[in-house]
Enzyme design. Structure first.
Site, PDB file in Angstrom:
ATOM      1  N   CYS A  55      -3.787  -3.759  -2.459  1.00  0.00           N
ATOM      2  CA  CYS A  55      -2.716  -2.769  -2.517  1.00  0.00           C
ATOM      3  C   CYS A  55      -2.157  -2.626  -3.925  1.00  0.00           C
ATOM      4  CB  CYS A  55      -1.604  -3.163  -1.546  1.00  0.00           C
ATOM      5  SG  CYS A  55      -0.220  -2.016  -1.546  1.00  0.00           S
ATOM      6  N   CYS A 107       0.691   6.448  -0.902  1.00  0.00           N
ATOM      7  CA  CYS A 107       2.045   5.906  -0.748  1.00  0.00           C
ATOM      8  C   CYS A 107       1.892   4.447  -0.366  1.00  0.00           C
ATOM      9  CB  CYS A 107       2.777   6.705   0.333  1.00  0.00           C
ATOM     10  SG  CYS A 107       4.540   6.497   0.348  1.00  0.00           S
ATOM     11  N   CYS A 115      -0.661  -8.419  -0.812  1.00  0.00           N
ATOM     12  CA  CYS A 115      -1.959  -7.932  -0.338  1.00  0.00           C
ATOM     13  C   CYS A 115      -2.836  -7.561  -1.541  1.00  0.00           C
ATOM     14  CB  CYS A 115      -1.766  -6.720   0.570  1.00  0.00           C
ATOM     15  SG  CYS A 115      -0.693  -7.049   1.986  1.00  0.00           S
ATOM     16  N   CYS A 139       7.024  -4.735  -3.838  1.00  0.00           N
ATOM     17  CA  CYS A 139       6.778  -5.279  -2.501  1.00  0.00           C
ATOM     18  C   CYS A 139       6.980  -6.785  -2.498  1.00  0.00           C
ATOM     19  CB  CYS A 139       5.354  -4.946  -2.037  1.00  0.00           C
ATOM     20  SG  CYS A 139       5.043  -5.387  -0.304  1.00  0.00           S
ATOM     21  N   CYS A 182       5.848   9.995   4.634  1.00  0.00           N
ATOM     22  CA  CYS A 182       5.568   8.584   4.377  1.00  0.00           C
ATOM     23  C   CYS A 182       6.603   8.109   3.369  1.00  0.00           C
ATOM     24  CB  CYS A 182       4.163   8.425   3.822  1.00  0.00           C
ATOM     25  SG  CYS A 182       3.857   6.779   3.172  1.00  0.00           S
ATOM     26  N   GLU A 184       7.782   6.002  -4.469  1.00  0.00           N
ATOM     27  CA  GLU A 184       7.031   7.187  -4.069  1.00  0.00           C
ATOM     28  C   GLU A 184       7.247   7.489  -2.597  1.00  0.00           C
ATOM     29  OE1 GLU A 184       2.912   6.727  -4.983  1.00  0.00           O
ATOM     30  OE2 GLU A 184       3.200   6.883  -7.148  1.00  0.00           O
TER      31      GLU A 184
END
Length: 347
Positions: A121, A339, A118, A114, A107, A94
């Site tokens: 998130c 995002c 976290c 990832c 952004c 995205e």
């Protein structure tokens, strides 16, 4: 067996010039193709209208252009635009266009999924599938620049690496993308208009300082107490605040550039006086400003937006210590334009 063709945008201008000479053409043809690929953002060899059909066919037989495709674009009532970007291998990331009265901010994502974990998130729930290539990062910016011109009648003004992924875990590709974004042969944007946001990888922050790129640095902090930060961002157990502090002091010594801290105040997690005092203390180590971010819950779990009173207590304490603090309201709520998780805010 069919040989997989190389993405032509992974080839330098010098090698392109050599390629054309080796194929009986003039070296300047490489310059022409390079311009089409980067400053003109050609999606295919057929777009290269000042190059002969024979030369285009020769390029087609040797290379591909792995261009992104905006699969789905959504526009929010507040003007935010979210792009679902399909990559050449079918994976999706995205990117978001965030408008204000005076500028538009892109952004962008740097990884599919990832590398980090976290807990607050949405992206972290996806395992890291791969790093984005420099051209894939560049394409996101180019697409948003076109949308900025179309919807807001002016070019893109700022870029934030706050989308999917940890930019410093895809360091080389992110730096190559920034090099092209800032090059006069690319988009020609000032590096001062680019911010890289990291969850805090001390070794890579120092490398960023050593490489003397003139970008801005943001750190997703969320707590200045190790135990609390480790609950929010478990990977940070490997990067304690003392190490992060040292790397940020190093960054400032080398660059003289202020740090931005991204900070969400969550109910029953960091909405207490101890957390406020710890943040104020941490902010005094290096010149900085604090962005308090409104949180978009990703479920009904433990991470919920704190009360207005708790946020105001942070503001009061920070301002009393002479620290610049801003509250960033969530953008694009009606289209879920988060995002990554924290980038759905004003640039």
């Amino acid at each position: 067996m069919q040989i997989e063709k190389k993405d032509i945008r992974s080839v330098s201008k010098e090698l392109l010039r050599e390629f054309f000479v080796a194929h009986g053409d003039k070296a300047f043809r490489g310059n022409q193709v390079y311009e089409w690929l980067w400053s003109k953002g050609a999606h295919s060899f057929e777009d290269m209208t000042n190059i002969s059909k024979e030369t285009r066919a020769m390029l087609e037989s040797n290379f591909v252009i792995n261009h992104i495709k905006v699969d789905k674009m959504q526009r929010s009532e507040d003007g935010t635009v979210k792009n679902a970007v399909r990559l050449h291998d079918g994976l999706v990331v995205e990117s978001v266009l965030i408008p204000t009265n005076t500028r538009t901010t892109a952004c962008v994502s740097s990884q599919v999924g990832c590398s980090l974990d976290c807990n607050f998130c949405a992206t972290a729930r996806l395992k890291r599938m791969r790093n984005l290539e420099p051209a894939e990062i560049y394409d996101q910016v180019l697409a948003i620049d076109k949308e900025s011109r179309l919807y807001y009648n002016h070019p893109l003004s700022n870029i934030v690496f706050m989308g999917m992924g940890e930019p410093l875990m895809n360091y080389n590709n992110v730096m190559k993308a920034i090099e092209m974004i800032t090059s006069t042969e690319g988009l020609g944007m000032s590096p001062k208009r680019i911010m890289v946001s990291t969850s805090g990888v001390p070794k890579m922050i120092k490398k960023l300082a050593d490489d003397d790129v003139k970008i801005k640095l943001a750190v997703s902090l969320h707590s200045a107490i190790d135990e609390i930060r480790a609950k929010i961002m478990p990977f940070s157990k490997n990067f304690p605040l003392a190490d992060l502090r040292e790397s940020l002091e190093y960054w400032y010594r080398k660059t003289k550039s202020k740090i931005s801290y991204e900070y969400v105040v969550w109910k029953d997690i960091n909405d207490n006086k101890e957390s406020i005092d710890a943040l104020v203390k941490f902010c005094k180590y290096v010149p900085c400003k604090v962005n308090l971010i409104e949180y978009n819950p990703i479920d009904d779990g433990e991470f919920q937006q704190a009360s207005e009173e708790a946020t105001n207590a942070y503001i009061k304490a920070l301002e009393a210590s002479g620290i610049v603090v801003k509250v960033r309201r969530s953008r694009g709520k009606d289209i879920d334009a988060a995002c990554g998780q924290l980038a759905n805010k004003e640039g």
